[in-house]
Design a protein around this motif. Structure first.
Motif, mmCIF file in Angstrom:
data_model
loop_
_atom_site.group_PDB
_atom_site.id
_atom_site.type_symbol
_atom_site.label_atom_id
_atom_site.label_comp_id
_atom_site.label_asym_id
_atom_site.label_seq_id
_atom_site.Cartn_x
_atom_site.Cartn_y
_atom_site.Cartn_z
ATOM 1 N N GLY A 1 0.792 -1.226 0.000
ATOM 2 C CA GLY A 1 0.000 0.000 0.000
ATOM 3 C C GLY A 1 0.820 1.270 0.000
ATOM 4 N N LEU A 2 2.117 1.156 0.294
ATOM 5 C CA LEU A 2 2.975 2.338 0.298
ATOM 6 C C LEU A 2 3.260 2.784 -1.128
ATOM 7 C CD1 LEU A 2 4.799 4.274 2.009
ATOM 8 C CD2 LEU A 2 6.664 2.651 1.610
ATOM 9 N N ALA A 3 3.096 4.079 -1.397
ATOM 10 C CA ALA A 3 3.429 4.651 -2.701
ATOM 11 C C ALA A 3 4.772 5.357 -2.593
ATOM 12 C CB ALA A 3 2.353 5.626 -3.153
ATOM 13 N N THR A 4 5.592 5.262 -3.638
ATOM 14 C CA THR A 4 6.925 5.851 -3.599
ATOM 15 C C THR A 4 7.182 6.672 -4.858
ATOM 16 O OG1 THR A 4 7.982 3.933 -4.671
ATOM 17 C CG2 THR A 4 7.789 3.891 -2.257
ATOM 18 N N PHE A 5 8.096 7.652 -4.710
ATOM 19 C CA PHE A 5 8.481 8.477 -5.851
ATOM 20 C C PHE A 5 9.916 8.933 -5.656
ATOM 21 C CE2 PHE A 5 8.691 12.319 -8.467
ATOM 22 C CZ PHE A 5 8.102 11.872 -9.642
ATOM 23 N N GLN A 6 10.745 8.682 -6.654
ATOM 24 C CA GLN A 6 12.143 9.105 -6.580
ATOM 25 C C GLN A 6 12.245 10.591 -6.886
ATOM 26 O OE1 GLN A 6 14.797 7.057 -9.270
ATOM 27 N NE2 GLN A 6 16.619 7.597 -8.086
ATOM 28 N N CYS A 7 12.960 11.314 -6.040
ATOM 29 C CA CYS A 7 13.008 12.769 -6.178
ATOM 30 C C CYS A 7 14.287 13.318 -5.570
ATOM 31 C CB CYS A 7 11.796 13.376 -5.464
ATOM 32 S SG CYS A 7 11.744 15.175 -5.468
ATOM 33 N N ASP A 8 14.905 14.264 -6.261
ATOM 34 C CA ASP A 8 16.042 15.013 -5.713
ATOM 35 C C ASP A 8 15.505 16.343 -5.203
ATOM 36 O OD1 ASP A 8 18.320 16.394 -5.072
ATOM 37 O OD2 ASP A 8 19.160 16.395 -7.106
ATOM 38 N N LEU A 9 15.333 16.445 -3.902
ATOM 39 C CA LEU A 9 14.708 17.629 -3.325
ATOM 40 C C LEU A 9 15.569 18.885 -3.433
ATOM 41 C CD1 LEU A 9 13.011 16.162 -0.133
ATOM 42 C CD2 LEU A 9 11.902 16.947 -2.227
ATOM 43 N N THR A 10 16.837 18.739 -3.776
ATOM 44 C CA THR A 10 17.669 19.930 -3.944
ATOM 45 C C THR A 10 17.432 20.612 -5.293
ATOM 46 O OG1 THR A 10 19.559 18.743 -4.921
ATOM 47 C CG2 THR A 10 19.470 18.891 -2.508
ATOM 48 N N ASP A 11 16.666 19.963 -6.164
ATOM 49 C CA ASP A 11 16.432 20.473 -7.521
ATOM 50 C C ASP A 11 14.992 20.954 -7.654
ATOM 51 O OD1 ASP A 11 17.238 20.623 -10.472
ATOM 52 O OD2 ASP A 11 15.454 19.346 -10.550
ATOM 53 N N ALA A 12 14.821 22.211 -8.054
ATOM 54 C CA ALA A 12 13.482 22.807 -8.131
ATOM 55 C C ALA A 12 12.583 22.065 -9.109
ATOM 56 C CB ALA A 12 13.596 24.279 -8.522
ATOM 57 N N ALA A 13 13.118 21.694 -10.264
ATOM 58 C CA ALA A 13 12.314 20.993 -11.259
ATOM 59 C C ALA A 13 11.850 19.638 -10.738
ATOM 60 C CB ALA A 13 13.101 20.824 -12.556
ATOM 61 N N SER A 14 12.708 18.979 -9.994
ATOM 62 C CA SER A 14 12.348 17.685 -9.414
ATOM 63 C C SER A 14 11.244 17.845 -8.366
ATOM 64 C CB SER A 14 13.586 17.035 -8.788
ATOM 65 O OG SER A 14 13.326 15.716 -8.377
ATOM 66 N N ARG A 15 11.311 18.922 -7.582
ATOM 67 C CA ARG A 15 10.242 19.188 -6.610
ATOM 68 C C ARG A 15 8.915 19.444 -7.316
ATOM 69 N NH1 ARG A 15 14.602 22.323 -4.177
ATOM 70 N NH2 ARG A 15 13.729 24.258 -5.005
ATOM 71 N N GLU A 16 8.966 20.222 -8.385
ATOM 72 C CA GLU A 16 7.742 20.523 -9.131
ATOM 73 C C GLU A 16 7.174 19.262 -9.762
ATOM 74 O OE1 GLU A 16 9.252 23.508 -11.699
ATOM 75 O OE2 GLU A 16 9.240 25.075 -10.158
ATOM 76 N N ASN A 17 8.041 18.386 -10.260
ATOM 77 C CA ASN A 17 7.607 17.124 -10.839
ATOM 78 C C ASN A 17 6.961 16.235 -9.781
ATOM 79 O OD1 ASN A 17 7.351 15.233 -12.964
ATOM 80 N ND2 ASN A 17 9.221 14.193 -12.323
ATOM 81 N N LEU A 18 7.535 16.223 -8.591
ATOM 82 C CA LEU A 18 6.969 15.466 -7.472
ATOM 83 C C LEU A 18 5.542 15.928 -7.177
ATOM 84 C CD1 LEU A 18 7.062 13.648 -4.898
ATOM 85 C CD2 LEU A 18 8.145 15.605 -3.729
#
Length: 246
Positions: A51-68
């Motif tokens: 039931g856990l959902a996951t998403f790979q993300c580099d939080l130091t990158d603005a575009a990656s945060r927006e994609n998340l």
């Protein structure tokens, strides 16, 4: 804050406090999404926690945060809680030129990322029932350890920003909580240790999570857990004691 029936996004959910929150909230009947940098850990946790959902993300990158944010809103439109947990803890010698890349990484992870994510999700959260943002600061926000000055400064900034965020969002219905952990037995700070498998030491994760959930359930908007309470209340005297060896 109600502890069941939520849809929750937790940053830095592959280890330590974030992982602990994820597992406890899953057990309480919530939908939980975690993000992290390490794909292998995300896959392992998803396999072990149905039931856990996951998403790979580099939080130091603005575009990656927006994609998340785009991904989470699309896949989990009922999202009503954001837990800003991700953080790194490095040392810095201020008596010589600092490693600017390390300083920028620490500030981006610990301060810019939660500030940006929260702003991107305000409209989503305010449209959901019982929405809230939970910011994980630190007892070191109040009583810093001088050998990790950037980490402590970012956590002090998280405390200050949480106060402002709470004030600005008070008419939106979004509750803003700040949880200040003491030293918790996680791998936080492993980047600066020679033995990368060595843990941080301190309060067991499950004990911390239990106390943090009690504070959230009782709507304690600013909760310092365990020894962090004295770090907040006795900050000046403790600063001198903690840093007497320098």
């Amino acid at each position: 804050m109600k502890l069941t029936g939520n849809t929750i996004l937790i940053t830095g959910g592959t280890s330590g406090i974030g992982k602990g929150f994820a597992q406890h909230f899953l057990g309480l009947g919530n939908t939980v999404i975690i993000c992290g940098r390490r794909k292998d850990r995300l896959e392992q946790l998803k396999a072990r926690n149905p039931g856990l959902a996951t998403f790979q993300c580099d939080l130091t990158d603005a575009a990656s945060r927006e994609n998340l944010v785009r991904h989470v809103i699309q896949e989990c439109p009922d999202l009503n809680i954001l837990i800003n947990n991700a953080g790194i803890q490095l040392t810095a010698d201020l008596a010589k030129p600092v490693d600017l890349a390390a300083v920028e990484q620490e500030i981006a992870t610990n301060l810019i990322a939660p500030l940006h994510l929260s702003s991107l999700l305000v409209e989503q959260l305010r449209a959901r029932p019982e929405p809230c943002i939970v910011n994980i600061s630190s007892g070191l926000a109040y009583t810093p350890l001088a050998f990790m000055p950037v980490y402590c400064a970012t956590k002090a900034a998280v405390h200050s920003w949480s106060l402002s965020l709470r004030k600005q969002l008070e008419k939106t219905g979004i509750a803003v909580y700040e949880i200040a952990p003491p030293s918790v037995d996680t791998e936080l700070g492993h980047e600066r240790r020679e033995d990368k498998s060595q843990t941080h030491g301190g309060m067991p994760v499950n004990e911390f999570i239990s106390e943090a959930l009690k504070a959230l359930e009782n709507n304690v908007l600013q909760a310092a857990i365990g020894p962090a309470a004295s770090m907040m209340d006795q900050r000046d005297a403790l600063f001198e004691r903690l840093n007497s060896h320098l």
